[in-house]
Design an enzyme around this catalytic site. Structure first.
Site, PDB file in Angstrom:
ATOM      1  N   ASP A   1      -0.269  -5.144   3.670  1.00 25.04           N
ATOM      2  CA  ASP A   1      -1.181  -5.755   4.639  1.00 25.04           C
ATOM      3  C   ASP A   1      -0.410  -5.939   5.949  1.00 25.04           C
ATOM      4  OD1 ASP A   1      -2.944  -7.332   6.133  1.00 25.04           O
ATOM      5  OD2 ASP A   1      -3.695  -8.359   4.353  1.00 25.04           O
TER       6      ASP A   1
ATOM      7  N   HIS B   1      -1.604  -7.349   8.860  1.00 24.83           N
ATOM      8  CA  HIS B   1      -2.231  -8.299   9.783  1.00 24.83           C
ATOM      9  C   HIS B   1      -1.358  -9.534   9.995  1.00 24.83           C
ATOM     10  CE1 HIS B   1      -5.662  -5.858   8.444  1.00 24.83           C
ATOM     11  NE2 HIS B   1      -6.078  -6.043   9.672  1.00 24.83           N
TER      12      HIS B   1
END
Lengths: 210, 406
Positions: free
Chosen positions: A96, A98
């Protein structure tokens, strides 16, 4: 003056707050007291968020005001920021990339007095394990936005268990897609899907009253 | 006797349409999900799924064959390309292909908006949208003056490495056209497979909330939130200026016979009711209403918690579309919107990933008891993408529970 500064921060008056903080220091004000005032204001912003009076945009703007004031305040405090509630190793889990949730949490955690070691995004399990060995945190914070991150959280908790490190730490998972089900699936101690709740729970995990 | 694919598709279509038309169908329809589970189930990586359309199509075929949702949503992964939709909004034949940017398109563009497996991230990782800041605050006037021109000529060259000189741009656009054609043809192939398997066809075009264009593609989420405080009038005017290009883009689908657009929202949960009603909702509402006048309904994904803004949906005319909720409680949403709006959602992805067949059945039974009476509801995971570790038996349990209790 500090009371007025406090109100300006809580009321989201960015320009007014920053200029008043500068004015306070230029007039010989105590940087430590200024820091305390900013911390208190951030605490109130977090509380307002949890009560539903404030929203994410206010958390982000509050964080921005805090960061701006700290930029010229922290260098004036001898030995830096001394108050430490505890140490958090914080990262967005593997696969991920983000950072927005992690970064908002980080500002609020630091504002409330935690030392935060940010190990970045797309963080492999081994890197969490290494960071825990190296920094000996009280809390490990794992963030994710996409659903794939949920499985990475579980693998990271498992890796910490295998390394024999799980007992000594508390683990909080956070992010937009995180809920009680994710906490249980991952094997964490707490979960939050906003920064204010996350910081409050970190204090609770440390046995400090929010 | 087994139903023919046509019969099955018609049955599912009627079920979905009854819910959309606020009636009680033969049973509650179940919307499917895609994501990492689709390639994982077929045994290929995300990289193969994103870049090898032939393998990707096979993976989708297997998934659609084995998991009979009423309304599946498995597709070759593309990430939100609405900035390109604005740039080319005056060219419907181009705009119609810009909703999703696939892996090969990302490779052609060399853009900084997305991360694709095998390129910027691991081969097994999920493709991800990152966004970024590609416009400065002093450029709001230029954006307001002419959004398609500003986005095409100023933003895209900054956001895409392969659009940063005129010569590169020419070559890139030719290559992009080839990718649009390839993706269009694989889309038709998958639609054919879905029809053969008895799935209904409800083609969805796209639209967007004007302020989200600024947040996702131009200024970045955090910056646009700060801009709302620092330059409120500019932000408001810019959102206004984006309404027309977004409508033009959405209408490119009408020309192809589409009756639906999908609008995923991002900034909604970031904003207080005051800011939402001043900066976000008015322009989004204009888009939805104008498309409705043109005979197009919207499916809006209200990302995050939309609770405090729920009642604004009642400002739209009855039957305007589908309200798809993530963290807003479906039972509560249905109560507020009963008889006005078809609601969708209700099934947390963490339950499908971390639950057991029994816990899923129990949850679904309870949920269905609460939302089924009166109709107007479509069950769906609260987010459309499942991780690769999603237990297969849980997907079956979900489908069986809806068949049994729905």
């Amino acid at each position: 003056m500090l009371e007025e500064l406090f109100n300006r921060i809580v009321d989201m008056d960015e320009e007014g707050a920053v200029s008043m903080a500068k004015e306070y220091l230029e007039g010989g004000g105590d940087a430590k007291k200024l820091l305390e005032t900013c911390r208190d204001a951030m605490g109130v912003i977090g509380q307002k968020f949890e009560k539903g009076e404030y929203f994410l945009s206010e958390l982000i703007l509050g964080g921005e005001i805090f960061k701006n004031i700290m930029e010229f305040t922290l260098p004036k405090i001898k030995g830096g920021d001394e108050k430490k509630l505890g140490r958090i190793v914080l990262g967005t889990v593997k696969e991920d990339v983000h950072n927005i949730g992690k970064d908002i949490f980080k500002v609020f955690a630091e504002a409330s007095g935690f030392e935060v070691i940010d190990i970045g995004i797309d963080t492999p399990e081994e890197k969490f394990v290494e960071a825990v060995k190296e920094h000996k945190p009280d809390i490990v914070g794992m963030s994710c936005l996409i659903t794939a991150g949920v499985a990475s959280m579980k693998r990271t908790v498992d890796a910490l268990k295998e390394a024999g490190l799980r007992e000594g730490i508390k683990i909080i998972v956070g992010g937009g897609r995180v809920d009680e089900g994710v906490k249980q699936y991952a094997g964490a101690d707490a979960w939050a899907d906003d920064a204010a709740k996350g910081v409050r729970l970190c204090k609770e995990l440390m046995g400090i009253e929010g | 006797m087994a139903k023919t694919p046509e019969e099955l598709a018609k049955e599912r279509y009627n079920r979905i349409m009854a819910a959309i038309n606020l009636q009680e169908p033969d049973r509650v329809p179940l919307r499917g999900f895609g994501g990492d589970i689709v390639p994982a189930y077929y045994g290929i990586t995300q990289k193969e799924f994103c870049f090898d359309y032939e393998k990707g199509t096979k993976a989708i075929e297997k998934y659609l064959t084995d998991f009979p949702f009423d309304w599946p949503s498995a597709a070759i992964t593309g990430l939100d390309g609405r900035v390109f939709s604005v740039a080319f909004s005056e060219y419907p034949e181009v705009a119609v292909s810009t909703t999703f940017i696939t892996g090969p398109m990302h490779e052609v563009l060399g853009d900084k908006y997305y991360r694709f497996p095998g390129m910027e991230i691991a081969e097994i990782a999920s493709p991800q949208f990152i966004g970024g800041t590609f416009m400065q605050p002093d450029e709001y006037d230029e954006l307001i003056e002419n959004p398609p021109k500003f986005v095409a000529e100023k933003v895209l060259p900054r956001a895409c490495r392969n659009l940063d000189t005129p010569q590169k741009t020419m070559a890139t656009m030719v290559k992009l056209g080839i990718e649009f054609t390839r993706f269009g043809s694989v889309g038709r192939e998958i639609a054919g497979i879905a029809a053969r398997l008895g799935y209904p066809s409800i083609p969805m075009g796209g639209a967007y909330a004007p302020l989200d264009i600024i947040g996702d593609f131009l200024r970045g989420i955090e910056n646009v939130l700060l801009d709302i405080r620092r330059y409120p009038d500019k932000v408001k005017q810019a959102a206004e200026a984006l309404v027309e290009p977004i409508i033009n883009y959405a209408l490119s689908f009408k020309k192809r016979g589409f009756k639906w657009v999908m609008i995923p929202l991002h900034l909604n949960e970031y904003l207080s009711p005051k800011l939402y009603n001043e900066f976000y909702w008015p322009t989004l509402k204009k888009v939805i209403l104008r498309l409705l006048e043109e005979g197009m309904q919207s499916q809006v994904f209200f990302e995050g918690r939309h609770d405090v803004h729920l009642e604004t949906i009642l400002e739209l005319p009855k039957g305007w579309g589908i309200a798809y909720f993530e963290k807003t409680d479906l039972v509560k949403a249905k109560k507020v919107l009963e008889g006005h709006t078809c609601v969708m959602g209700g099934i947390p992805m963490s339950l499908i990933v971390g639950g057991t067949p029994d816990s899923i059945k129990e949850y679904m039974k309870n949920l269905i008891e609460q939302v089924k009476p009166g109709g107007g509801v479509i069950l769906s995971p609260t987010i459309g993408t499942a991780p690769k570790e999603t237990p297969i038996e849980n997907i079956y349990a979900l489908i069986e529970a809806v068949e049994k209790y729905g």
